[in-house]
Design a protein around this motif. Structure first.
Motif, PDB file in Angstrom:
ATOM      1  N   UNK A  72       0.832  -1.207   0.000  1.00 29.25           N
ATOM      2  CA  UNK A  72       0.000   0.000   0.000  1.00 29.25           C
ATOM      3  C   UNK A  72       0.868   1.260   0.000  1.00 29.25           C
ATOM      4  N   UNK A  73       1.889   1.267   0.855  1.00 27.12           N
ATOM      5  CA  UNK A  73       2.751   2.445   0.957  1.00 27.12           C
ATOM      6  C   UNK A  73       3.534   2.706  -0.328  1.00 27.12           C
ATOM      7  N   UNK A  74       3.780   1.677  -1.114  1.00 27.37           N
ATOM      8  CA  UNK A  74       4.472   1.845  -2.393  1.00 27.37           C
ATOM      9  C   UNK A  74       3.496   2.315  -3.471  1.00 27.37           C
ATOM     10  N   UNK A  75       2.337   1.673  -3.545  1.00 31.70           N
ATOM     11  CA  UNK A  75       1.406   1.935  -4.643  1.00 31.70           C
ATOM     12  C   UNK A  75       0.604   3.220  -4.441  1.00 31.70           C
ATOM     13  N   UNK A  76       0.200   3.523  -3.225  1.00 31.04           N
ATOM     14  CA  UNK A  76      -0.655   4.681  -2.963  1.00 31.04           C
ATOM     15  C   UNK A  76      -0.071   5.998  -3.505  1.00 31.04           C
ATOM     16  N   UNK A  77       1.174   6.337  -3.195  1.00 28.01           N
ATOM     17  CA  UNK A  77       1.698   7.602  -3.731  1.00 28.01           C
ATOM     18  C   UNK A  77       1.738   7.618  -5.263  1.00 28.01           C
ATOM     19  N   UNK A  78       2.031   6.468  -5.856  1.00 27.06           N
ATOM     20  CA  UNK A  78       2.075   6.412  -7.315  1.00 27.06           C
ATOM     21  C   UNK A  78       0.704   6.659  -7.930  1.00 27.06           C
ATOM     22  N   UNK A  79      -0.356   6.186  -7.268  1.00 25.66           N
ATOM     23  CA  UNK A  79      -1.704   6.401  -7.808  1.00 25.66           C
ATOM     24  C   UNK A  79      -2.122   7.865  -7.706  1.00 25.66           C
ATOM     25  N   UNK A  80      -1.452   8.627  -6.858  1.00 24.81           N
ATOM     26  CA  UNK A  80      -1.739  10.058  -6.768  1.00 24.81           C
ATOM     27  C   UNK A  80      -0.878  10.876  -7.727  1.00 24.81           C
ATOM     28  N   UNK A  81       0.354  10.437  -7.976  1.00 29.36           N
ATOM     29  CA  UNK A  81       1.295  11.204  -8.788  1.00 29.36           C
ATOM     30  C   UNK A  81       1.154  10.903 -10.285  1.00 29.36           C
ATOM     31  N   UNK A  82       1.105   9.639 -10.652  1.00 33.14           N
ATOM     32  CA  UNK A  82       1.117   9.255 -12.073  1.00 33.14           C
ATOM     33  C   UNK A  82      -0.048   9.863 -12.856  1.00 33.14           C
ATOM     34  N   UNK A  83      -1.303   9.825 -12.351  1.00 33.88           N
ATOM     35  CA  UNK A  83      -2.388  10.458 -13.122  1.00 33.88           C
ATOM     36  C   UNK A  83      -2.152  11.950 -13.360  1.00 33.88           C
ATOM     37  N   UNK A  84      -1.580  12.639 -12.379  1.00 36.39           N
ATOM     38  CA  UNK A  84      -1.302  14.074 -12.546  1.00 36.39           C
ATOM     39  C   UNK A  84      -0.231  14.304 -13.609  1.00 36.39           C
ATOM     40  N   UNK A  85       0.733  13.404 -13.678  1.00 33.26           N
ATOM     41  CA  UNK A  85       1.771  13.541 -14.700  1.00 33.26           C
ATOM     42  C   UNK A  85       1.209  13.336 -16.109  1.00 33.26           C
ATOM     43  N   UNK A  86       0.210  12.472 -16.237  1.00 27.58           N
ATOM     44  CA  UNK A  86      -0.421  12.213 -17.527  1.00 27.58           C
ATOM     45  C   UNK A  86      -1.474  13.256 -17.891  1.00 27.58           C
ATOM     46  N   UNK A  87      -1.970  14.021 -16.932  1.00 24.61           N
ATOM     47  CA  UNK A  87      -3.081  14.957 -17.169  1.00 24.61           C
ATOM     48  C   UNK A  87      -2.852  15.884 -18.363  1.00 24.61           C
ATOM     49  N   UNK A  88      -1.678  16.497 -18.514  1.00 28.09           N
ATOM     50  CA  UNK A  88      -1.492  17.369 -19.690  1.00 28.09           C
ATOM     51  C   UNK A  88      -1.637  16.621 -21.024  1.00 28.09           C
ATOM     52  N   UNK A  89      -1.143  15.399 -21.086  1.00 25.89           N
ATOM     53  CA  UNK A  89      -1.280  14.611 -22.322  1.00 25.89           C
ATOM     54  C   UNK A  89      -2.736  14.270 -22.582  1.00 25.89           C
TER      55      UNK A  89
END
Length: 189
Positions: A128-145
């Motif tokens: 959970x501690x590994x995946x949770x931050x990624x689920x918050x960061x990765x979508x934001x990184x893709x948002x402009x695309x």
């Protein structure tokens, strides 16, 4: 093989435990370098991690990933690997112990049989501690695309891209590193 062509459902992992005789450690290190190089030349090879013993132990764990089970099996059955295993056998106390895993369970597999697997709740917390931050960061990184190319922003394409960008680094980079760093906590009562 590029990340775009990897079928994450078919990735397999070979985990090999070797308990090396103390006096043979330098020879084993030389053998290990040659064996890792040989594995890297195999079709479908995705990576090798070697976990060296800490403290008093002489137990080496080698984790080798292949894109497909057939490619891993070809390496296991190869004359080259058979010759390498025959060569290393005199250096080992307990022989060659290969284990094949076709999912992420190898993250929490103990390095040797006399150590129990960590409690499920610790495995869940760490994952959970590994995946949770990624689920918050990765979508934001893709948002402009997704804004620029609306076809990518659809429910299916966006989820496929985001999931790929989370799963691949978690499986190949983050979880192996995190489980090594947290090994003491995972084993503690």
């Amino acid at each position: 093989m590029s990340a775009e062509t990897i079928d994450l459902n078919s990735v397999v992992t070979l985990v090999v435990h070797h308990k090396v005789r103390r006096e043979a450690l330098p020879s084993y290190e030389v053998w290990l370098r040659r064996t890792v190089a040989a594995a890297r030349r195999q079709p479908g090879h995705l990576g090798v991690n070697v976990i060296r013993p800490g403290g008093e132990g002489a137990m080496f764990t080698t984790v080798v990933r292949f894109a497909r089970a057939g490619q891993l099996q070809a390496w296991i059955d190869s004359d080259e690997r058979a010759a390498l295993i025959q060569e290393v056998s005199p250096l080992l106390e307990e022989g060659d112990h290969p284990l094949i895993h076709n999912d992420a369970e190898f993250w929490f597999t103990p390095a040797h049989g006399n150590v129990r697997q960590p409690p499920k709740w610790k495995q869940a917390v760490l994952t959970y501690l590994v995946i949770c931050p990624l689920t918050m960061v990765i979508p934001r990184l893709w948002a402009p695309a997704f804004e620029r190319y609306p076809v990518l922003g659809g429910v299916v394409p966006s989820n496929l891209l985001i999931t790929l960008c989370i799963v691949v680094p978690v499986v190949f980079l983050i979880m192996p590193w995190v489980t090594r760093r947290c090994a003491g906590w995972l084993r503690a009562d």
